[in-house]
Structures are given as C-alpha cells and as structure tokens.
Design a protein around this motif. Structure first.
Motif, short mmCIF file in Angstrom:
data_model
loop_
_atom_site.label_atom_id
_atom_site.label_comp_id
_atom_site.label_asym_id
_atom_site.label_seq_id
_atom_site.Cartn_x
_atom_site.Cartn_y
_atom_site.Cartn_z
N LEU A 1 8.72 -3.02 4.38
CA LEU A 1 9.07 -4.03 5.37
C LEU A 1 9.44 -5.35 4.73
O LEU A 1 8.96 -5.69 3.65
N SER A 2 10.25 -6.09 5.45
CA SER A 2 10.49 -7.50 5.16
C SER A 2 9.93 -8.26 6.35
O SER A 2 10.20 -7.90 7.49
N ILE A 3 9.14 -9.29 6.06
CA ILE A 3 8.53 -10.08 7.13
C ILE A 3 9.11 -11.48 7.08
O ILE A 3 9.03 -12.16 6.06
N SER A 4 9.70 -11.90 8.19
CA SER A 4 10.31 -13.21 8.26
C SER A 4 9.27 -14.29 7.96
O SER A 4 8.16 -14.27 8.49
N GLY A 5 9.64 -15.22 7.08
CA GLY A 5 8.74 -16.32 6.72
C GLY A 5 7.81 -15.99 5.57
O GLY A 5 7.05 -16.85 5.13
N LYS A 6 7.85 -14.76 5.07
CA LYS A 6 7.00 -14.36 3.95
C LYS A 6 7.89 -13.84 2.82
O LYS A 6 8.85 -13.12 3.07
N PRO A 7 7.57 -14.20 1.58
CA PRO A 7 8.42 -13.77 0.46
C PRO A 7 8.23 -12.30 0.12
O PRO A 7 7.16 -11.73 0.33
N GLY A 8 9.28 -11.70 -0.41
CA GLY A 8 9.19 -10.34 -0.93
C GLY A 8 9.17 -9.25 0.11
O GLY A 8 9.59 -9.42 1.25
N LEU A 9 8.66 -8.09 -0.32
CA LEU A 9 8.58 -6.91 0.51
C LEU A 9 7.13 -6.47 0.66
O LEU A 9 6.29 -6.79 -0.18
N TYR A 10 6.88 -5.71 1.70
CA TYR A 10 5.54 -5.22 1.99
C TYR A 10 5.60 -3.74 2.33
O TYR A 10 6.60 -3.27 2.86
N GLN A 11 4.53 -3.02 2.00
CA GLN A 11 4.46 -1.63 2.42
C GLN A 11 3.34 -1.49 3.44
O GLN A 11 2.32 -2.18 3.36
N ILE A 12 3.56 -0.62 4.42
CA ILE A 12 2.57 -0.41 5.47
C ILE A 12 1.39 0.36 4.89
O ILE A 12 1.57 1.42 4.27
N VAL A 13 0.18 -0.19 5.07
CA VAL A 13 -1.03 0.51 4.66
C VAL A 13 -1.54 1.33 5.84
O VAL A 13 -1.82 2.52 5.71
N THR A 14 -1.67 0.68 6.99
CA THR A 14 -2.10 1.37 8.20
C THR A 14 -1.67 0.57 9.42
O THR A 14 -1.46 -0.63 9.32
N GLN A 15 -1.54 1.25 10.51
CA GLN A 15 -1.20 0.57 11.75
C GLN A 15 -2.47 0.28 12.53
O GLN A 15 -3.42 1.07 12.49
N THR A 16 -2.48 -0.86 13.20
CA THR A 16 -3.61 -1.25 14.03
C THR A 16 -3.15 -1.33 15.48
O THR A 16 -1.96 -1.18 15.76
#
Length: 141
Positions: A7-22
């Motif tokens: 994922l890319s999250i607006s306002g946050k640098p870099g990329l993220y991977q989903i660990v778990t959904q809440t």
C-alpha cells in the motif's frame, strides 16, 4: 506477497504491507523501517496493484511499469534517485515508458515510482512482479 498486499498511504512516506485487517481498517508495516501502524478505513490508501500510469493510448498497470524499470536496470536499483531534478527524472522515465502522457504524469508521480521500485528492490519484492503474471496466465487457461 503480491502487489495486492502493498500500500501507499497518503501523507506517509514510502510503502506499507498489510499485516492484518481489523474491524476499522488495517495494521500495516512500513517497508522503510519495519514499524507497524494502524490505519483507519477513512485513510487515503492506494493498493499498488490498482494503480496505473497514463500513456497516450491507454493506462498501463504499475506492475508492468515496474517490470520495465527492472528490465532496464537488470534487476538492480535505479540509476537515478527519486531526489534528482525534474528533467533527469522525466528523461529517465521516457526511456522506461516512451509514450507516457506528459500532461497527466507529473514529476512527483515519477519520483514515487522510482522510490517505490527501489523500496521493493531493497525488500526483495520485485520477484513477485513475475510471479503475479504467471499466476494470471494460469487462471485464464
């Protein structure tokens, strides 16, 4: 892991991977520093597999653009930095995707693509670009 989990999250640098959904969103882990954060469903999140780049004739999926960068760089990091000047970035991207729409693809978009490619390279996630394509073709048969 496929680009569906990055994922890319607006306002946050870099990329993220989903660990778990809440119930209210997801717990994600930064590919930069491995810190975990919670993002709400109201956050502006873009899944990499759903992003496409405008060309003069069509929209090219980000996966295909990243593959072209990988081929150009022989699976190494990019020869330019996302911090380079606008002209350098545009010239580089023109070599990767010659018919990209210069009116709708901005230098900031090119910076993101180069930064994302290098992050995926650092985290050994570029191999999943090929795996996803193989998976897609087997589903069609």
């Amino acid at each position: 892991m496929s680009l569906d989990k990055i994922l890319s999250i607006s306002g946050k640098p870099g990329l993220y991977q989903i660990v778990t959904q809440t119930r209210n969103g997801a717990i994600v882990e930064s590919l930069i520093d491995k810190k975990r954060i919670t993002v709400g469903a109201h956050s502006n999140i873009s899944i990499l597999s759903e992003i496409a780049i405008y060309t003069l004739t069509e929209e090219v999926p980000l996966r295909d653009v990243l593959k072209k960068v990988k081929d150009k760089e022989n699976a190494e990091k990019t020869s330019v930095s996302h911090k380079d000047d606008k002209d350098t970035l545009e010239e580089y991207f023109f070599n990767v995707l010659p018919d990209y729409d210069e009116d709708r693809v901005y230098a900031s978009d090119i910076k993101k693509i180069i930064q994302w490619y290098n992050l995926l390279h650092t985290n050994d996630l570029l191999d999943y670009l090929e795996a996803e394509e193989d998976g897609d073709s087997s589903e069609e048969e």
